[in-house]
Design a protein around this motif. Structure first.
Motif, short mmCIF file in Angstrom:
data_model
loop_
_atom_site.label_atom_id
_atom_site.label_comp_id
_atom_site.label_asym_id
_atom_site.label_seq_id
_atom_site.Cartn_x
_atom_site.Cartn_y
_atom_site.Cartn_z
N PHE A 67 14.03 26.35 16.46
CA PHE A 67 14.95 25.97 17.53
C PHE A 67 15.83 24.83 16.99
N PRO A 68 17.00 25.16 16.42
CA PRO A 68 17.87 24.10 15.88
C PRO A 68 18.60 23.40 17.03
N LEU A 69 18.42 22.08 17.11
CA LEU A 69 19.03 21.34 18.21
C LEU A 69 19.38 19.94 17.72
N PRO A 70 20.69 19.63 17.59
CA PRO A 70 21.07 18.30 17.09
C PRO A 70 20.66 17.19 18.04
N GLY A 71 20.11 16.12 17.49
CA GLY A 71 19.74 14.96 18.29
C GLY A 71 18.41 15.08 19.00
N ALA A 72 17.75 16.24 18.91
CA ALA A 72 16.45 16.43 19.55
C ALA A 72 15.36 16.15 18.52
N LEU A 73 14.57 15.13 18.75
CA LEU A 73 13.53 14.72 17.82
C LEU A 73 12.16 14.92 18.44
N LEU A 74 11.30 15.63 17.71
CA LEU A 74 9.90 15.78 18.09
C LEU A 74 9.05 15.17 16.99
N LEU A 75 8.05 14.40 17.36
CA LEU A 75 7.14 13.77 16.42
C LEU A 75 5.71 14.19 16.71
N PRO A 76 4.83 14.16 15.71
CA PRO A 76 3.44 14.56 15.93
C PRO A 76 2.79 13.75 17.05
N ARG A 77 2.07 14.46 17.90
CA ARG A 77 1.33 13.91 19.04
C ARG A 77 2.23 13.40 20.17
N ALA A 78 3.53 13.56 20.03
CA ALA A 78 4.46 13.18 21.09
C ALA A 78 4.87 14.43 21.89
N GLU A 133 20.30 9.65 11.92
CA GLU A 133 19.37 8.54 12.12
C GLU A 133 18.04 9.03 12.69
N LYS A 134 18.11 10.00 13.60
CA LYS A 134 16.90 10.62 14.12
C LYS A 134 16.13 11.30 12.99
N GLN A 135 16.87 11.91 12.06
CA GLN A 135 16.21 12.58 10.95
C GLN A 135 15.47 11.59 10.06
N ALA A 136 16.05 10.42 9.86
CA ALA A 136 15.38 9.38 9.07
C ALA A 136 14.08 8.95 9.74
N LEU A 137 14.07 8.86 11.07
CA LEU A 137 12.85 8.51 11.79
C LEU A 137 11.81 9.60 11.66
N LEU A 138 12.23 10.86 11.72
CA LEU A 138 11.31 11.97 11.55
C LEU A 138 10.67 11.96 10.16
N GLU A 139 11.46 11.68 9.14
CA GLU A 139 10.99 11.79 7.77
C GLU A 139 10.21 10.56 7.30
N ALA A 140 10.15 9.50 8.11
CA ALA A 140 9.35 8.33 7.74
C ALA A 140 7.91 8.77 7.48
N PRO A 141 7.33 8.41 6.33
CA PRO A 141 6.02 8.95 5.97
C PRO A 141 4.87 8.47 6.83
N ASP A 142 5.01 7.32 7.47
CA ASP A 142 3.92 6.78 8.29
C ASP A 142 4.51 5.93 9.40
N LEU A 143 3.64 5.45 10.28
CA LEU A 143 4.10 4.72 11.45
C LEU A 143 4.74 3.38 11.07
N VAL A 144 4.20 2.73 10.06
CA VAL A 144 4.78 1.44 9.63
C VAL A 144 6.22 1.65 9.17
N THR A 145 6.45 2.67 8.35
CA THR A 145 7.81 2.95 7.87
C THR A 145 8.72 3.35 9.02
N ARG A 146 8.18 4.10 9.99
CA ARG A 146 9.01 4.48 11.14
C ARG A 146 9.40 3.25 11.94
N ARG A 147 8.46 2.31 12.13
CA ARG A 147 8.80 1.08 12.84
C ARG A 147 9.86 0.29 12.09
N LEU A 167 6.30 3.41 19.57
CA LEU A 167 7.29 3.57 18.50
C LEU A 167 7.82 4.99 18.43
N ASN A 168 6.94 5.97 18.61
CA ASN A 168 7.41 7.36 18.55
C ASN A 168 8.24 7.72 19.77
N SER A 169 7.86 7.23 20.94
CA SER A 169 8.66 7.52 22.13
C SER A 169 10.05 6.93 22.02
#
Length: 225
Positions: free
Chosen positions: A14-25, A189-203, A176-178
């Motif tokens: 489902f390609p959707l620009p600006g829509a970000l899904l993260l694990p457990r969210a 920018e959403k893609q960079a948040l998705l690709e962060a390898p761990d929660l610390v990097t995402r924060r 942080l994920n929400s």
């Protein structure tokens, strides 16, 4: 609970620009296009009920047609997406659906799967995202008070409102994920948040994006270090 062995080697996308899904969210979606109604119906025929959320890439400068669908799949979409399991669904009177996807794991798009479905399907690789199927992540170095102070200035700058007591009490990962999913950032920018390898990097990425937005908005106060 989905185990690594349960993950399929092919996913509907489902390609959707600006829509970000993260694990457990959780991500609410409104499904109304016929091809995606078909995708939803097909997903319910599988035991996993997975749908791959992925953001389209921006067209390269000077692309002759201006149509993303004319690009081959790996160039049409970002390489990394996140699969979600359909965990809630309600139907409207006119045949549309409101669904909730719960993030399971990120994946890497390998190639398009040819076939007769009206929606995209892709062969995917789950390797490198083992932590997505693990326990909730924590961020031991998280200075919540300083972060919320920065966030409050961002919300004021963007004229946004929220329940600050809920944010103050939320677990690190949920908070942080929400925010990564909900704040009004650009698709890349959403893609960079998705690709962060761990929660610390995402924060750290989230803080950088908020600070950049505040600078662009003329907030001259000292920013979070």
């Amino acid at each position: 609970m989905i185990k690594p062995a349960d993950l399929p080697d092919k996913l509907p996308l489902f390609p959707l620009p600006g829509a970000l899904l993260l694990p457990r969210a959780r991500l609410p979606l409104h499904i109304f296009e016929p091809r995606y109604l078909q995708m939803l119906e097909d997903a319910f025929k599988t035991p996993e009920r997975l749908i791959g959320m992925v953001q389209p890439r921006a067209l390269p400068p000077g692309h002759p047609t201006g149509r993303p669908e004319d690009l081959p799949l790996p160039r049409r979409l970002n390489a990394i997406g996140c699969a979600g399991r359909v965990t809630a669904m309600s139907e409207t009177e006119d045949g549309r659906y409101m669904i909730t996807l719960t993030g399971i794991s990120r994946f890497r798009v390998l190639s398009e799967v040819e076939g007769f479905t009206p929606y995209l399907r892709a062969a995917v690789d789950w390797s490198g995202f083992g932590r997505d199927l693990g326990r909730t992540e924590a961020d031991p170095g998280f200075d919540r008070a300083a972060f919320l102070g920065l966030l409050r200035r961002f919300f004021d700058n963007e004229q946004l409102a929220t329940d600050w007591e809920t944010l103050k009490d939320a677990e690190d990962e949920l908070l942080l994920n929400s925010l990564s999913m909900l704040l009004p950032f650009e698709p890349e920018e959403k893609q960079a948040l998705l690709e962060a390898p761990d929660l610390v990097t995402r924060r750290e990425t989230l803080v950088t994006l908020i600070e950049f937005a505040l600078r662009a908005g003329g907030d001259g106060e000292e920013l979070l270090q």
